[in-house]
Design a protein around this motif. Structure first.
Motif, short mmCIF file in Angstrom:
data_model
loop_
_atom_site.label_atom_id
_atom_site.label_comp_id
_atom_site.label_asym_id
_atom_site.label_seq_id
_atom_site.Cartn_x
_atom_site.Cartn_y
_atom_site.Cartn_z
N ASN A 110 2.58 2.88 -2.42
CA ASN A 110 2.03 3.49 -3.63
C ASN A 110 1.46 2.37 -4.50
N MET A 111 0.14 2.28 -4.52
CA MET A 111 -0.50 1.20 -5.28
C MET A 111 -1.44 1.79 -6.32
N MET A 112 -1.72 0.98 -7.32
CA MET A 112 -2.71 1.36 -8.31
C MET A 112 -3.93 0.47 -8.03
N LEU A 113 -5.09 1.08 -7.96
CA LEU A 113 -6.32 0.32 -7.74
C LEU A 113 -7.09 0.26 -9.03
N GLU A 114 -7.37 -0.96 -9.48
CA GLU A 114 -8.12 -1.10 -10.72
C GLU A 114 -9.39 -1.88 -10.45
N PRO A 115 -10.51 -1.49 -11.08
CA PRO A 115 -11.77 -2.19 -10.85
C PRO A 115 -11.60 -3.68 -11.17
N GLY A 116 -12.09 -4.53 -10.26
CA GLY A 116 -12.01 -5.96 -10.48
C GLY A 116 -10.83 -6.62 -9.79
N TYR A 117 -9.89 -5.80 -9.33
CA TYR A 117 -8.68 -6.36 -8.71
C TYR A 117 -8.54 -5.90 -7.27
N ILE A 118 -7.92 -6.77 -6.47
CA ILE A 118 -7.61 -6.42 -5.10
C ILE A 118 -6.11 -6.17 -5.01
N SER A 119 -5.74 -4.98 -4.59
CA SER A 119 -4.33 -4.65 -4.44
C SER A 119 -3.93 -4.78 -2.98
N GLU A 120 -2.74 -5.33 -2.77
CA GLU A 120 -2.28 -5.56 -1.40
C GLU A 120 -0.86 -5.07 -1.20
N TYR A 121 -0.60 -4.63 0.02
CA TYR A 121 0.74 -4.17 0.35
C TYR A 121 0.93 -4.28 1.85
N VAL A 122 2.05 -4.86 2.27
CA VAL A 122 2.32 -5.00 3.70
C VAL A 122 3.38 -3.97 4.10
N THR A 123 3.07 -3.22 5.14
CA THR A 123 4.01 -2.19 5.58
C THR A 123 3.93 -2.02 7.08
N THR A 124 4.99 -1.47 7.68
CA THR A 124 4.99 -1.22 9.12
C THR A 124 4.98 0.28 9.35
#
Ligand code: CUA
Length: 153
Positions: A110-124
């Motif tokens: 569950n991520m929030m995406l905001e203009p100008g930023y790169i959101s990252e998450y590692v999952t299996t």
């Protein structure tokens, strides 16, 4: 006399408190918690790794694949993703316009995406099946239709 002292004390405390809040807000900006890097929201398509949205096998990293996602009102690119069962995937996502959510229903992604930023998450992805990616931040008239599908096979 006491009143004056307390008044001074109260105002000083208030000023200190407001300064702390202000400094914190300045340092954190609007950065979402999962954001790791910056990207120009108007040049997402020309910026690595968003030139190639989708799932890519990677070597020599802690994860097996990178899943590059571009969100824009009101869709995710790509809209259909196939992931091999057991794959450890780093999701790398951003938005081209407004704030969007990136939630994989039934998982803890569950991520929030905001203009100008790169959101990252590692999952299996350890379970086979179909998973729905949904936007959980209100982003406009098409918000409720904004989704994509992940097939774990
Ligand atoms: Cu995008 Cu709600």
């Amino acid at each position: 006399r006491y009143e004056k002292w307390w008044l001074t004390f109260g105002i000083s405390a208030l000023i200190i408190f407001l300064s702390i809040v202000g400094i914190q807000a300045f340092h954190q900006g609007h950065k979402p918690p999962s954001a790791k890097a910056f990207v120009d929201p108007e040049r997402v398509n020309e910026s690595e790794p968003f030139t190639k949205p989708g799932l890519h096998k990677v070597q020599g990293k802690e994860w097996d694949y990178e899943l590059v996602i571009v969100a824009a009102a009101f869709s995710f690119t790509p809209g259909e993703i196939e992931i091999p069962k057991g794959a450890k995937v780093k999701i790398i996502a951003t938005t081209k316009d407004v704030v969007h959510g990136f939630e994989i229903a039934g998982t803890n992604v569950n991520m929030m995406l905001e203009p100008g930023y790169i959101s990252e998450y590692v999952t299996t992805f350890s379970k086979t099946g179909e998973f729905l990616i949904i936007c959980n931040e209100y982003c406009g008239t098409g918000h409720h239709m904004m989704s994509a599908r992940i097939k774990v096979v």
